[in-house]
Design an enzyme around this catalytic site. Structure first.
Site, PDB file in Angstrom:
ATOM      1  N   PHE A 187       0.837  -1.215   0.000  1.00 22.98           N
ATOM      2  CA  PHE A 187       0.000   0.000   0.000  1.00 22.98           C
ATOM      3  C   PHE A 187       0.869   1.262   0.000  1.00 22.98           C
ATOM      4  O   PHE A 187       0.520   2.264   0.645  1.00 22.98           O
ATOM      5  CB  PHE A 187      -0.943   0.035   1.211  1.00 22.98           C
ATOM      6  CG  PHE A 187      -1.698  -1.231   1.461  1.00 22.98           C
ATOM      7  CD1 PHE A 187      -2.286  -1.950   0.418  1.00 22.98           C
ATOM      8  CD2 PHE A 187      -1.845  -1.726   2.749  1.00 22.98           C
ATOM      9  CE1 PHE A 187      -2.994  -3.121   0.660  1.00 22.98           C
ATOM     10  CE2 PHE A 187      -2.560  -2.884   3.004  1.00 22.98           C
ATOM     11  CZ  PHE A 187      -3.124  -3.585   1.956  1.00 22.98           C
TER      12      PHE A 187
ATOM     13  N   PRO B  79       1.104  13.733  13.524  1.00 19.21           N
ATOM     14  CA  PRO B  79       0.033  14.735  13.605  1.00 19.21           C
ATOM     15  C   PRO B  79      -0.150  15.532  12.313  1.00 19.21           C
ATOM     16  O   PRO B  79      -1.292  15.741  11.867  1.00 19.21           O
ATOM     17  CB  PRO B  79       0.488  15.628  14.768  1.00 19.21           C
ATOM     18  CG  PRO B  79       1.263  14.714  15.645  1.00 19.21           C
ATOM     19  CD  PRO B  79       1.998  13.801  14.696  1.00 19.21           C
TER      20      PRO B  79
ATOM     21  N   GLU C  55       0.789  14.584   9.284  1.00 20.10           N
ATOM     22  CA  GLU C  55       0.293  13.664   8.258  1.00 20.10           C
ATOM     23  C   GLU C  55      -1.215  13.475   8.403  1.00 20.10           C
ATOM     24  O   GLU C  55      -1.957  13.490   7.412  1.00 20.10           O
ATOM     25  CB  GLU C  55       0.997  12.312   8.374  1.00 20.10           C
ATOM     26  CG  GLU C  55       0.469  11.283   7.381  1.00 20.10           C
ATOM     27  CD  GLU C  55       1.097   9.914   7.544  1.00 20.10           C
ATOM     28  OE1 GLU C  55       0.591   8.950   6.918  1.00 20.10           O
ATOM     29  OE2 GLU C  55       2.090   9.788   8.294  1.00 20.10           O
TER      30      GLU C  55
ATOM     31  N   LEU D  67     -28.396  11.663  -4.085  1.00 24.24           N
ATOM     32  CA  LEU D  67     -29.116  12.768  -4.711  1.00 24.24           C
ATOM     33  C   LEU D  67     -28.875  12.849  -6.218  1.00 24.24           C
ATOM     34  O   LEU D  67     -29.682  13.425  -6.951  1.00 24.24           O
ATOM     35  CB  LEU D  67     -28.747  14.093  -4.040  1.00 24.24           C
ATOM     36  CG  LEU D  67     -29.283  14.251  -2.608  1.00 24.24           C
ATOM     37  CD1 LEU D  67     -28.698  15.500  -1.952  1.00 24.24           C
ATOM     38  CD2 LEU D  67     -30.809  14.320  -2.605  1.00 24.24           C
TER      39      LEU D  67
ATOM     40  N   GLY E  49     -28.919  10.189  -7.940  1.00 25.03           N
ATOM     41  CA  GLY E  49     -29.682   9.079  -8.493  1.00 25.03           C
ATOM     42  C   GLY E  49     -28.781   8.131  -9.272  1.00 25.03           C
ATOM     43  O   GLY E  49     -27.627   7.910  -8.916  1.00 25.03           O
TER      44      GLY E  49
END
Length: 384
Positions: A158, A242, A244, A339, A341
């Protein structure tokens, strides 16, 4: 809405300049970069040429000696546009500061100007297949040899900017039996024998971000590439987390506001049962609720930015910002997709990509569950 007082005229002039750069050098290409799974390397060089990398570094090391609020502006603009493939923030405001704060003068002169110019792309390798938020659980080892070098073995996953990375700050155990006190940071360069990059990882969102696996097989890391002193790695990590984590909150609020803005515009134009979607009370009330929450979050994050700019942001407060704002970001994206859709489920719409991009914000930088643990401990509520 509450007028923001965080930025001065110079910051806003910079915003305008960087916005033009985004419109010219990023916007026309980002869709193609999502398809290929990484941004073109050229955008790094162009950003360096324009002074958009490592701006807060001293001029002696290639920076502009700008305050952190210039970086905040840049983070907001990238988040606002949804161009999440751009890894400038990690490069400029995580990797470079580690070297600035903990590096030797030789390390600073060797690496920082090249990071600022875009010649080098930086990454930091913390997470492992079996150790994510638990940094004390890192299994990678860097055992000191007779000649003073370190033999690095292990794997990371990652890793943002991992595929492009020329310089990686690797978290490893130099004393595997000493727990956190045995953790060190090593500067590993592209091309070192035994250092290999794995495949670019296919993710739910952030598809243009070159997230990769990294492998280290008996990599001989010179003694001069130890960063911050042997056994000091965990302390360095805790000191930098902090800022980051606040960066995640900054992006979360900007992205959430962008989603609301897109949704307001869409619901004004979209007709259902003969009237605009925005004319329905449910739509108006829902958007009012979301805007209120984002306004509250923005005021808090702006205060945190003031604190970090004078080096007074504490770990618990940063953890509050990270968890609250990333949770809110995901909530806003979900409501806004609703909203829109059916169109909210179509990849061609920015709201759809923003919905997918948002989910990881609650995971990286320490999961939100870890943030709550940090906060509770600061309250005197100790765990085991």
């Amino acid at each position: 809405m509450i007028e923001r007082t965080l930025f001065n005229a110079d910051h806003e002039a910079f915003r305008d300049s960087f916005r033009k750069f985004v419109d010219k050098e990023i916007a026309p290409h980002h869709e193609a970069w999502e398809e290929q799974g990484y941004v073109d390397r050229a955008v790094w060089s162009k950003a360096g040429e324009n002074g958009f990398l490592c701006m807060t570094l001293p001029e002696a090391y290639g920076g502009s000696e700008a305050d952190k609020l210039y970086s905040v502006v840049q983070m907001e603009e990238i988040a606002r546009t949804g161009f999440t493939g751009i890894g400038f923030g990690l490069h400029s405001e995580i990797v470079a500061p580690y070297i600035l704060h903990y590096g030797t003068e030789e390390q600073k002169k060797k690496y920082l100007p090249r990071l600022a110019s875009g010649e080098l792309v930086g990454a930091i390798a913390m997470s492992e297949p079996a150790a994510g938020s638990d940094l004390q659980g890192v299994k990678s080892t860097a055992i000191k040899q007779a000649d003073g070098s370190y033999l690095l073995n292990g794997s990371k996953t990652f890793i943002t900017n991992g595929w492009h990375a020329d310089l990686v700050i690797v978290v490893a155990k130099t004393d595997p039996g000493a727990g956190a006190k045995g953790t060190s940071l090593l500067l590993v360069e592209r091309g070192m024998p035994g250092f290999e990059k794995g495949k670019r990882l296919k993710k739910l969102g952030m598809k243009a971000q070159d997230t990769s696996e990294l492998f280290f097989d008996n990599v001989k890391v010179p003694a001069e590439n130890l960063l911050g002193g042997e056994g000091k790695g965990f302390i360095c990590l805790m000191e930098q987390l902090p800022w980051e984590r606040l960066q995640i909150a900054i992006g979360a609020v900007a992205a959430a506001q962008a989603a609301i803005d897109w949704t307001v515009e869409y619901t004004k134009d979209r007709k259902v049962f003969g009237q605009a979607v925005a004319a329905f009370q449910n739509t108006r009330y829902k958007l009012a609720e979301l805007q209120t929450e984002v306004q509250v979050a923005r005021v808090f994050v702006d205060k945190c930015c003031e604190l970090v700019n004078i080096d007074k942001l504490d770990t618990a407060t940063a953890s509050m910002a990270k968890y609250w704002c990333s949770d809110l970001q995901c909530k806003v994206m979900d409501e806004c997709v609703q909203l829109f859709g059916g169109y909210g489920y179509m990849w061609e719409y920015p709201i759809t990509r923003a919905y997918a991009d948002a989910r990881v914000q609650r995971i990286y930088g320490g999961t939100n569950e870890i943030m709550k643990e940090v906060i509770s401990r600061a309250m005197g509520l100790g765990g085991r």
